[in-house]
Scaffold this motif. Structure first.
Motif, PDB file in Angstrom:
ATOM      1  N   GLY A  41      44.445  36.513  38.118  1.00 48.21           N
ATOM      2  CA  GLY A  41      45.433  35.566  37.584  1.00 48.21           C
ATOM      3  C   GLY A  41      45.135  35.272  36.145  1.00 48.21           C
ATOM      4  N   GLY A  42      46.019  34.599  35.374  1.00 50.74           N
ATOM      5  CA  GLY A  42      45.668  34.346  33.984  1.00 50.74           C
ATOM      6  C   GLY A  42      46.683  33.618  33.155  1.00 50.74           C
ATOM      7  N   LYS A  43      46.310  33.345  31.910  1.00 50.97           N
ATOM      8  CA  LYS A  43      47.154  32.621  30.959  1.00 50.97           C
ATOM      9  C   LYS A  43      47.025  33.278  29.597  1.00 50.97           C
ATOM     10  N   GLY A  44      48.091  33.235  28.837  1.00 52.33           N
ATOM     11  CA  GLY A  44      48.106  33.896  27.544  1.00 52.33           C
ATOM     12  C   GLY A  44      47.380  33.136  26.463  1.00 52.33           C
ATOM     13  N   GLY A  45      47.603  33.547  25.192  1.00 55.80           N
ATOM     14  CA  GLY A  45      46.945  32.917  24.049  1.00 55.80           C
ATOM     15  C   GLY A  45      46.089  33.936  23.345  1.00 55.80           C
ATOM     16  N   LEU A  46      45.271  34.650  24.084  1.00 55.34           N
ATOM     17  CA  LEU A  46      44.502  35.778  23.589  1.00 55.34           C
ATOM     18  C   LEU A  46      45.155  37.054  24.124  1.00 55.34           C
ATOM     19  N   LYS A  47      44.707  38.202  23.625  1.00 54.28           N
ATOM     20  CA  LYS A  47      45.177  39.464  24.196  1.00 54.28           C
ATOM     21  C   LYS A  47      44.497  39.605  25.545  1.00 54.28           C
ATOM     22  N   THR A  48      45.287  39.410  26.585  1.00 55.42           N
ATOM     23  CA  THR A  48      44.733  39.221  27.923  1.00 55.42           C
ATOM     24  C   THR A  48      45.288  40.240  28.898  1.00 55.42           C
ATOM     25  N   ALA A  49      44.434  40.656  29.833  1.00 55.86           N
ATOM     26  CA  ALA A  49      44.866  41.496  30.947  1.00 55.86           C
ATOM     27  C   ALA A  49      44.487  40.809  32.250  1.00 55.86           C
ATOM     28  N   VAL A  50      45.379  40.887  33.215  1.00 54.11           N
ATOM     29  CA  VAL A  50      45.151  40.347  34.550  1.00 54.11           C
ATOM     30  C   VAL A  50      45.040  41.511  35.524  1.00 54.11           C
ATOM     31  N   LEU A  51      43.969  41.514  36.323  1.00 51.08           N
ATOM     32  CA  LEU A  51      43.709  42.598  37.253  1.00 51.08           C
ATOM     33  C   LEU A  51      43.798  42.073  38.684  1.00 51.08           C
ATOM     34  N   GLU A  52      44.763  42.575  39.440  1.00 50.43           N
ATOM     35  CA  GLU A  52      44.971  42.146  40.826  1.00 50.43           C
ATOM     36  C   GLU A  52      44.517  43.249  41.764  1.00 50.43           C
ATOM     37  N   ARG A  53      43.719  42.887  42.764  1.00 53.95           N
ATOM     38  CA  ARG A  53      43.162  43.879  43.684  1.00 53.95           C
ATOM     39  C   ARG A  53      44.222  44.511  44.580  1.00 53.95           C
ATOM     40  N   ARG A  54      45.142  43.688  45.099  1.00 50.90           N
ATOM     41  CA  ARG A  54      46.104  44.176  46.077  1.00 50.90           C
ATOM     42  C   ARG A  54      47.341  44.776  45.402  1.00 50.90           C
ATOM     43  N   HIS A  55      48.244  45.273  46.244  1.00 50.40           N
ATOM     44  CA  HIS A  55      49.482  45.884  45.754  1.00 50.40           C
ATOM     45  C   HIS A  55      50.506  44.839  45.351  1.00 50.40           C
ATOM     46  N   VAL A  56      50.281  43.592  45.753  1.00 51.69           N
ATOM     47  CA  VAL A  56      51.234  42.525  45.493  1.00 51.69           C
ATOM     48  C   VAL A  56      50.551  41.441  44.668  1.00 51.69           C
TER      49      VAL A  56
END
Length: 567
Positions: A41-56
């Motif tokens: 999960g995550g929030k912007g502001g910086l150059k950010t990537a969110v990595l989710e384990r599942r397909h959803v």
């Protein structure tokens, strides 16, 4: 595996779960370098990537079509504790979030013989005080008169917590050590607790009592009717392996009434399209701010450099992604025992992590039905939803003794023979969830242990417990079992395996007095920073705890931004 069964009137076949490979990720390619990486999960502001384990996307706040045409909030199922400033700042309405408000919101039917041909009694509670008093008056006129004062009492105490939700806990090291300049800067972290005290004023002793007391000590003082006390007590144990007679259960009740929705205090609502709608709206907002979001990106380990600082993550496929900071939305146990190199953490710290309590009483059963449940206490023979169908429907909640017995059975390693059942039927308000004439039913059940008398759950155990739960529903709403066309049974080990909820605990750690505020999840971790420089916690295992959607991540983001500014 979780038990999922699709029934076609006599024919039954197992449905394979978790094999869908559709992706909700953006079309942006995963880059080798980011300012911040967020696991889950995550929030912007910086150059950010969110990595989710599942397909959803969404962790526990997801919508899944388990059976054709039936879309379920498979884990999390109601919205309330999403803080208003986060709701507004992320412009979630603009990004598609729609919520169906519920009024009335609580319905407790009785198992009893009707008098003179009348149906059994029931207790329905909502926003209308006069209606509440009329409903409660069926059981006690004294309680009916006391109820409005009790709600005002709860609102006062719950309102005092709001300043604490929206900021990190007090910076104890900063206030007590270092230069005068640093101490003065850290003193700003005292403001929320000062606001809390100012708001409470002479009610500080009442606040202390409800936070520490068994909820029955409070409820017995206010009320005499058993159905009302039991209905209110359910919110003091929901999701928690505790009983209404245990110290600290009062805080669990306060935790569940301190939210708000559409400016209505204490309200809970259904998200259109299921709880995945929240996650999709947050994701849309994040993408509009330049965040890259990826599903099916299973993190193997946090990368730690020779100086002991986090420098990114490596995925299970071997891909390395570097970043200035890493924020983990996983539980503290998963973060430090599974994702962090053990050599980078001290034995003393790892021992402390092992002591965090993740005990869960919850088995979630998602049910597809081809007919609306018809309750003896409030008959609707035309199969059209009544006001009570939109409520949290409390079954086996006529008396506190029933809740106590269910709890004791689970503590002795056995699923409850008469479980506490919270039924919700979101499709009565949201037509997008089920085919015409059909409905999706959520059964949030307690109490079930993680191990059954010391052994693992089997599919036979899952089916047997679901049969028990359905037998009880049938007593309140005859014909329910015949209407079932599919069921998805998630015992505590399944909630852990599928959604990453250690122990199956929906709060990422028990909401007990020893795991709140300055001690959540541990005294050394209450400021979201970990022993690994650049590695932060941002999930419900942090203050302010489970269910308060967005607040742990928001507060963690404030901490991260402050730290990066000082670099």
């Amino acid at each position: 595996m979780a038990a999922a069964v699709w029934t076609d009137r006599g024919r039954r076949a197992a449905a394979v779960l978790g094999t869908v490979t559709r992706s909700t990720s953006s079309h942006t390619a995963l880059k080798p370098q980011y300012d911040a990486l967020v696991i889950g999960g995550g929030k912007g502001g910086l150059k950010t990537a969110v990595l989710e384990r599942r397909h959803v996307l969404g962790g526990a706040a997801v919508t899944e079509e388990i059976f054709p045409g039936f879309r379920f909030s498979r884990c999390s199922y109601l919205l309330s504790l999403l803080r208003p400033h986060i709701y507004a700042d992320l412009e979630l309405k603009k990004h598609g979030l729609k919520v169906y408000m519920r009024d009335p919101h609580a319905y407790t039917p009785m198992l009893e013989e009707g008098v003179g041909g009348a149906p059994p009694r029931s207790l329905t509670l909502g926003a209308d005080l006069a209606m509440n008093q009329m409903e409660i008056g069926k059981f006690s006129q004294k309680d009916a008169q006391a109820f409005s004062e009790f709600i005002a009492y709860l609102d006062k105490l719950a309102g005092a917590i709001h300043p604490l939700l929206d900021a990190p806990p007090i910076d104890i090291p900063g206030v007590t050590a270092g230069s005068l300049r640093k101490r003065l800067a850290a003193a700003k972290t005292l403001r929320p607790i000062i606001k809390c005290g100012e708001f409470l004023g002479v009610n500080i002793p009442d606040f202390y009592e409800i936070v520490t007391a068994p909820i029955m000590k409070i409820l017995n003082r206010w009320f005499e009717s058993e159905p009302l006390r039991a209905t209110l007590a359910t919110d003091a144990v929901i999701g928690a392996m505790t009983s209404p007679s245990n110290p600290g259960s009062g805080y669990v009740l306060l935790h569940h009434v301190m939210g708000e929705l559409e400016k209505e205090k204490g309200a809970w609502g259904y998200v259109e399209g299921g709880m995945g709608g929240v996650s999709q709206a947050i994701a849309s907002s994040a993408r509009s701010r330049g965040v890259d979001i990826f599903t099916e990106k299973d993190v193997e380990q946090v990368l730690v450099d020779s100086d002991g600082a986090a420098k990114g993550v490596v995925l299970k496929d071997g891909t390395e992604i570097h970043s200035k900071v890493v924020l983990s939305n996983a539980t503290p146990y998963v973060t430090f025992k599974n994702l962090t190199p053990q050599a980078a953490l001290s034995p003393e710290f790892l021992k402390a992590v092992d002591q965090i309590d993740y005990t869960s009483p919850v088995t979630k059963i998602n049910v597809a039905v081809d007919k609306l449940p018809n309750f003896l206490a409030s008959p609707t023979p035309d199969d059209k939803p009544g006001p009570h169908h939109q409520c949290s429907i409390h079954l086996n909640c006529e008396s506190v003794e029933v809740l106590e017995t269910a709890y004791k059975e689970a503590m002795n390693g056995r699923p409850s023979a008469r479980p506490m059942l919270e039924m919700t039927i979101p499709s009565t308000l949201d037509p997008t969830l089920a085919p015409p004439g059909c409905h999706v039913v959520s059964l949030f059940t307690q109490f079930t242990p993680y191990h059954i008398e010391g052994r693992e759950w089997t599919n036979q155990d899952r089916e047997a417990f679901a049969d028990t739960a359905f037998d009880w529903v049938e007593q309140y709403a005859p014909g329910f079992k015949k209407s079932v066309v599919g069921r998805d049974i998630l015992a505590p080990p399944d909630l852990e395996r599928i959604f990453g909820l250690t122990g199956g605990n929906i709060f990422h750690g028990s909401m007990s007095l020893d795991q709140l505020y300055l001690a959540r999840p541990l005294p050394s971790l209450s400021d979201y920073r970990s022993p690994i420089k650049g590695l932060y916690l941002c999930g419900s295992g942090c203050h302010p705890g489970g269910g308060v959607m967005g607040s742990p991540g928001w507060n963690a983001a404030l901490t991260v931004m402050a730290d990066l500014k000082r670099r």
